[in-house]
Design an enzyme around this catalytic site. Sequence first.
Site, PDB file in Angstrom:
ATOM      1  N   LYS A  72       1.171  -0.992  -0.110  1.00 38.43           N
ATOM      2  CA  LYS A  72      -0.555   0.046   0.504  1.00 38.43           C
ATOM      3  C   LYS A  72       1.015   1.654   0.018  1.00 38.43           C
ATOM      4  O   LYS A  72       0.336   2.098  -0.381  1.00 38.43           O
ATOM      5  CB  LYS A  72      -0.767  -0.280   0.406  1.00 38.43           C
ATOM      6  CG  LYS A  72      -0.856  -0.412   2.749  1.00 38.43           C
ATOM      7  CD  LYS A  72      -1.300   0.057   3.755  1.00 38.43           C
ATOM      8  CE  LYS A  72      -1.039   0.138   5.760  1.00 38.43           C
ATOM      9  NZ  LYS A  72       0.157   1.331   5.477  1.00 38.43           N
ATOM     10  N   ASP A  73       2.399   0.974   0.105  1.00 36.30           N
ATOM     11  CA  ASP A  73       2.554   1.878   0.163  1.00 36.30           C
ATOM     12  C   ASP A  73       3.914   2.432  -1.352  1.00 36.30           C
ATOM     13  O   ASP A  73       3.996   3.484  -1.229  1.00 36.30           O
ATOM     14  CB  ASP A  73       4.332   2.858   1.329  1.00 36.30           C
ATOM     15  CG  ASP A  73       3.510   2.203   2.682  1.00 36.30           C
ATOM     16  OD1 ASP A  73       2.887   3.224   3.280  1.00 36.30           O
ATOM     17  OD2 ASP A  73       4.354   1.882   3.929  1.00 36.30           O
TER      18      ASP A  73
ATOM     19  N   THR B  31      -6.545   8.936  12.694  1.00 31.69           N
ATOM     20  CA  THR B  31      -6.265   7.696  11.381  1.00 31.69           C
ATOM     21  C   THR B  31      -5.191   8.904  11.069  1.00 31.69           C
ATOM     22  O   THR B  31      -5.406  10.357  10.256  1.00 31.69           O
ATOM     23  CB  THR B  31      -7.159   7.367  10.614  1.00 31.69           C
ATOM     24  OG1 THR B  31      -6.691   6.767   9.182  1.00 31.69           O
ATOM     25  CG2 THR B  31      -8.231   8.218   9.813  1.00 31.69           C
TER      26      THR B  31
ATOM     27  N   LYS C  18     -10.470   8.510   6.137  1.00 30.71           N
ATOM     28  CA  LYS C  18     -11.139   9.521   7.121  1.00 30.71           C
ATOM     29  C   LYS C  18     -12.315   9.890   5.801  1.00 30.71           C
ATOM     30  O   LYS C  18     -13.094  10.104   6.667  1.00 30.71           O
ATOM     31  CB  LYS C  18     -10.136  11.110   6.463  1.00 30.71           C
ATOM     32  CG  LYS C  18     -11.210  12.416   7.110  1.00 30.71           C
ATOM     33  CD  LYS C  18      -9.935  13.603   7.058  1.00 30.71           C
ATOM     34  CE  LYS C  18     -11.136  14.402   7.862  1.00 30.71           C
ATOM     35  NZ  LYS C  18      -9.659  15.724   7.819  1.00 30.71           N
TER      36      LYS C  18
ATOM     37  N   ASN D 267       4.648   4.625  14.159  1.00 33.74           N
ATOM     38  CA  ASN D 267       4.702   3.020  13.695  1.00 33.74           C
ATOM     39  C   ASN D 267       2.884   2.983  14.724  1.00 33.74           C
ATOM     40  O   ASN D 267       2.255   3.729  15.417  1.00 33.74           O
ATOM     41  CB  ASN D 267       5.620   2.364  14.584  1.00 33.74           C
ATOM     42  CG  ASN D 267       5.784   2.416  15.977  1.00 33.74           C
ATOM     43  OD1 ASN D 267       5.143   2.923  16.650  1.00 33.74           O
ATOM     44  ND2 ASN D 267       7.236   2.926  16.217  1.00 33.74           N
TER      45      ASN D 267
ATOM     46  N   CYS E 218      -0.458   7.320  -3.650  1.00 27.28           N
ATOM     47  CA  CYS E 218      -0.954   6.043  -2.276  1.00 27.28           C
ATOM     48  C   CYS E 218      -1.622   7.225  -1.157  1.00 27.28           C
ATOM     49  O   CYS E 218      -2.570   6.517   0.160  1.00 27.28           O
ATOM     50  CB  CYS E 218       0.130   6.363  -1.850  1.00 27.28           C
ATOM     51  SG  CYS E 218       1.289   4.668  -2.576  1.00 27.28           S
TER      52      CYS E 218
END
Length: 348
Positions: free
Chosen positions: A88-89, A160, A166, A184, A290
């Site tokens: 996802k990054d 978040t 959001k 983290n 992303c």
Amino acid sequence: MPSPTKPIIIATRGSALALAQANLIFDQCRAAFPKLKFEIKILKTTGDRLQRASLARPSPSLPKGLFTKELEVALLKHQADLAVHSLKDLPTELPAGLKLGAVSKRVDVRDILAYRDAKYLSAQRARPAVEEWSPGHSERRGFEPKAAVRDLPRGATVATSSTRRKAQLLARRPDLNVVEIRGNVVTRLQKLADQPELDALVMAAAGLERLHFQITPEGRLQGDAVPDGLLATALGIDEMLPCIGQGALGIEIRESDERLAVICERLNHFDTLQCVLAERAFLSAMGGGCHSPVGAYGEVVGEHLRLRAITFQNEMACRGETKGPLKEPIALGQLLAAELQSRSSQRG
């Protein structure tokens, strides 16, 4: 085949989660190629250094690939051979000379809602002599086990770092106060446990799983580094569509390096790859990065690939779903993106 004498370097970030993920790939490499040597190399990325930078409202000056750039530079300079990322990054557009070599088998793709245990807080307040108790903690608000987003009180504050989370939270509960949080996994959980201004936190289930944290049948969040008194609830896919690539690891390699391609053939999980290729094609066709308010989830259904997606690019939720051949994931992602773009433009 790679040389059995020269070690193959696996590049990773240094967080506990990143190291857990890198060690997972390391173990798979050792099992598949017992005669080869593998080493893990830890690198600090721009995202690790800019802990105060907003991911929800990124500055135009922030580079793409906040959590991947330094690992990619190491690959291009032959200072590393494999780079392990939370998929996802990883941006959909990779630097020239690099490619996505393999994708790991996906784990839980869902997000979870974490919050404080009302009974635990009540017990703490009843024992003020306990060393960790302080008057400020009495302001913390707790909830019953297995609470859902709908159960949060009006105006509750949910943390978040994701624009996708959001947007989906506010689509269901526009009264919520959604704030940004960095750090983290353990740092974010500790902030939730300690800071009375936070009521809940949304984060990926995959990160908890890879750190060997778990949600018990009673709804308690448990693990070696989990702060005491936290509960959690897994959010359904229909309630919170995941980020593109969530739950999967991406192994990035040099495009022309055949020895690494041989390794990646053994690391790759075909079904997961097809799913995330569809998701990444959808994101790319939507023109997003992303951190765009876009979610998508691909899953294999028989010989077909089912793709569900949501976008908030016009500040209104636009959902879609399609199904197509398993071996044509990119076309499927592009098709759904075109459909949602058409619908969004009609609304606009």
